[in-house]
Every structure is written in C-alpha cells, then in structure tokens.
Design an enzyme around this catalytic site. Structure first.
Site, PDB file in Angstrom:
ATOM      1  N   LEU A 120       0.803  -1.224   0.000  1.00  0.00           N
ATOM      2  CA  LEU A 120       0.000   0.000   0.000  1.00  0.00           C
ATOM      3  C   LEU A 120       0.837   1.276   0.000  1.00  0.00           C
ATOM      4  O   LEU A 120       0.308   2.369   0.211  1.00  0.00           O
ATOM      5  CB  LEU A 120      -0.972  -0.018   1.185  1.00  0.00           C
ATOM      6  CG  LEU A 120      -1.923  -1.227   1.184  1.00  0.00           C
ATOM      7  CD1 LEU A 120      -2.785  -1.222   2.432  1.00  0.00           C
ATOM      8  CD2 LEU A 120      -2.775  -1.270  -0.069  1.00  0.00           C
ATOM      9  N   CYS A 121       2.129   1.152  -0.254  1.00  0.00           N
ATOM     10  CA  CYS A 121       2.988   2.337  -0.345  1.00  0.00           C
ATOM     11  C   CYS A 121       2.847   2.992  -1.713  1.00  0.00           C
ATOM     12  O   CYS A 121       2.677   2.318  -2.721  1.00  0.00           O
ATOM     13  CB  CYS A 121       4.457   1.954  -0.120  1.00  0.00           C
ATOM     14  SG  CYS A 121       4.860   1.613   1.590  1.00  0.00           S
ATOM     15  N   HIS A 122       2.942   4.319  -1.712  1.00  0.00           N
ATOM     16  CA  HIS A 122       2.887   5.080  -2.958  1.00  0.00           C
ATOM     17  C   HIS A 122       4.252   5.066  -3.647  1.00  0.00           C
ATOM     18  O   HIS A 122       5.277   5.084  -2.971  1.00  0.00           O
ATOM     19  CB  HIS A 122       2.520   6.545  -2.672  1.00  0.00           C
ATOM     20  CG  HIS A 122       1.149   6.725  -2.128  1.00  0.00           C
ATOM     21  ND1 HIS A 122       0.865   6.606  -0.787  1.00  0.00           N
ATOM     22  CD2 HIS A 122      -0.027   7.017  -2.743  1.00  0.00           C
ATOM     23  CE1 HIS A 122      -0.426   6.820  -0.598  1.00  0.00           C
ATOM     24  NE2 HIS A 122      -0.995   7.066  -1.759  1.00  0.00           N
ATOM     25  N   MET A 170       8.659   4.487   5.397  1.00  0.00           N
ATOM     26  CA  MET A 170       8.800   3.116   4.898  1.00  0.00           C
ATOM     27  C   MET A 170      10.027   2.976   4.003  1.00  0.00           C
ATOM     28  O   MET A 170      10.686   1.933   4.008  1.00  0.00           O
ATOM     29  CB  MET A 170       7.537   2.668   4.165  1.00  0.00           C
ATOM     30  CG  MET A 170       6.321   2.541   5.068  1.00  0.00           C
ATOM     31  SD  MET A 170       6.606   1.529   6.545  1.00  0.00           S
ATOM     32  CE  MET A 170       7.078  -0.040   5.832  1.00  0.00           C
ATOM     33  N   GLU A 171      10.351   4.015   3.262  1.00  0.00           N
ATOM     34  CA  GLU A 171      11.540   3.975   2.414  1.00  0.00           C
ATOM     35  C   GLU A 171      12.809   3.902   3.265  1.00  0.00           C
ATOM     36  O   GLU A 171      13.733   3.135   2.952  1.00  0.00           O
ATOM     37  CB  GLU A 171      11.558   5.183   1.478  1.00  0.00           C
ATOM     38  CG  GLU A 171      10.544   5.104   0.355  1.00  0.00           C
ATOM     39  CD  GLU A 171       9.078   5.259   0.777  1.00  0.00           C
ATOM     40  OE1 GLU A 171       8.206   4.883  -0.018  1.00  0.00           O
ATOM     41  OE2 GLU A 171       8.800   5.746   1.897  1.00  0.00           O
ATOM     42  N   ASP A 192      23.590 -11.713   3.726  1.00  0.00           N
ATOM     43  CA  ASP A 192      23.788 -12.521   2.521  1.00  0.00           C
ATOM     44  C   ASP A 192      25.266 -12.647   2.169  1.00  0.00           C
ATOM     45  O   ASP A 192      25.747 -13.735   1.843  1.00  0.00           O
ATOM     46  CB  ASP A 192      23.018 -11.923   1.349  1.00  0.00           C
ATOM     47  CG  ASP A 192      23.212 -12.719   0.071  1.00  0.00           C
ATOM     48  OD1 ASP A 192      22.983 -13.948   0.093  1.00  0.00           O
ATOM     49  OD2 ASP A 192      23.606 -12.127  -0.945  1.00  0.00           O
TER      50      ASP A 192
END
Length: 159
Positions: free
Chosen positions: A75-77, A113-114, A128
């Site tokens: 739901l992020c733009h 969120m970014e 990793d």
C-alpha cells in the site's frame, strides 16, 4: 487513539488518497543492526571477505531498496525521492554493524517506509554476503529514528 489509515470503514485494506494533501519537505531516518562474531566483522573491516566490499554492496542495496519500496510494500505510494543516504558503521566494541538511513523528498506522503526498507535491505545484504562464514548473525532491531514534514507532525525516538 489514531485510526489505521490503510483500513477503510468496511475493514478493507486500501491505498490512502493523498491528492488533497499539500506538498512539503519530508524526511525520515531509520537504523538497523547486524550482530556477528568478531572474526566476521574483522573480515568486513579489513576487506578480506571473498565476496568483496560488503559495505559498498550493502549501501547500494539499501539505496535501491528505498527506490523500490512501493513495489515491495503493497500500500505504499511510488515516490520521487530526492535523497537516499545509507551509512554503515562497524562497531567492534559491540561486534556489530550499525546502519543508518535517510530518505527525503518534497511530496504529499512521508518516507518512513523507504528509510526502514533501506535499512532492512542493507542489513539483509550484509547477512547474505557473510552467511558463508557465519550463519547465526542476528539482524535487529530495525526502527524509525526520526520523521519530519506532513500534517501528523515530527517524530523522534527516545534514545
């Protein structure tokens, strides 16, 4: 209590309509940690890791992740980021790497969120690249440090 913005009155998930919001400068900072054995951290610091420069790879991965957050989090733009910074710091006294990210834009929605995605993916990239020499590394905590801009006001974590 504040309402959940991604849930409508019918209880369904939806993308928030930001079309009526004003454009403001918005910035967010986040951090993540990767705990590891001293020998693993030493390989990163002295550059003897067989996969190459762990920090450079993690930095690029974090930047790329911030730019792709809207593809990863449903739901992020999609955002036109104007700054993404990923800082990595070896902390030998704690046998860990600290990652701090900063994202900025002028827009109608925040960049929390970014910043969190950049920190998370940088940490995952370190894991990793180092898993061949140590599989029991621990990622976390990952958290938002600050956010500014927007109508919900500023936020700063208590440290």
């Amino acid at each position: 209590m504040t309402q959940l913005t991604h849930i409508n009155t019918a209880g369904e998930a939806h993308m928030v309509d930001v079309s009526a919001k004003n454009e403001t400068v918005r910035e967010a900072r986040a951090e993540a940690f990767v705990d590891m054995q001293a020998a693993t951290l030493a390989m990163i610091i002295d550059g003897s890791h067989h996969k190459g420069d762990v920090f450079a790879t993690a930095r690029i991965a974090g930047i790329q992740a911030a730019k792709k957050t809207w593809e990863l989090i449903p739901l992020c733009h999609p955002l036109l980021l104007t700054k993404v910074e990923v800082k990595l710091e070896a902390q030998p006294e704690h046998n860990r790497v600290r990652i701090e990210t900063c994202c900025r834009l002028t827009g109608k929605t925040g960049v929390e969120m970014e910043a969190l995605t950049a920190a998370s993916v940088a940490a995952l990239t370190i894991y990793d690249m180092c898993k061949a020499v140590q599989k029991d590394m621990v990622i976390g905590p990952v958290r938002l440090l600050t956010k500014s801009g927007g109508k919900s006001g500023d936020f700063k974590v208590d440290i």
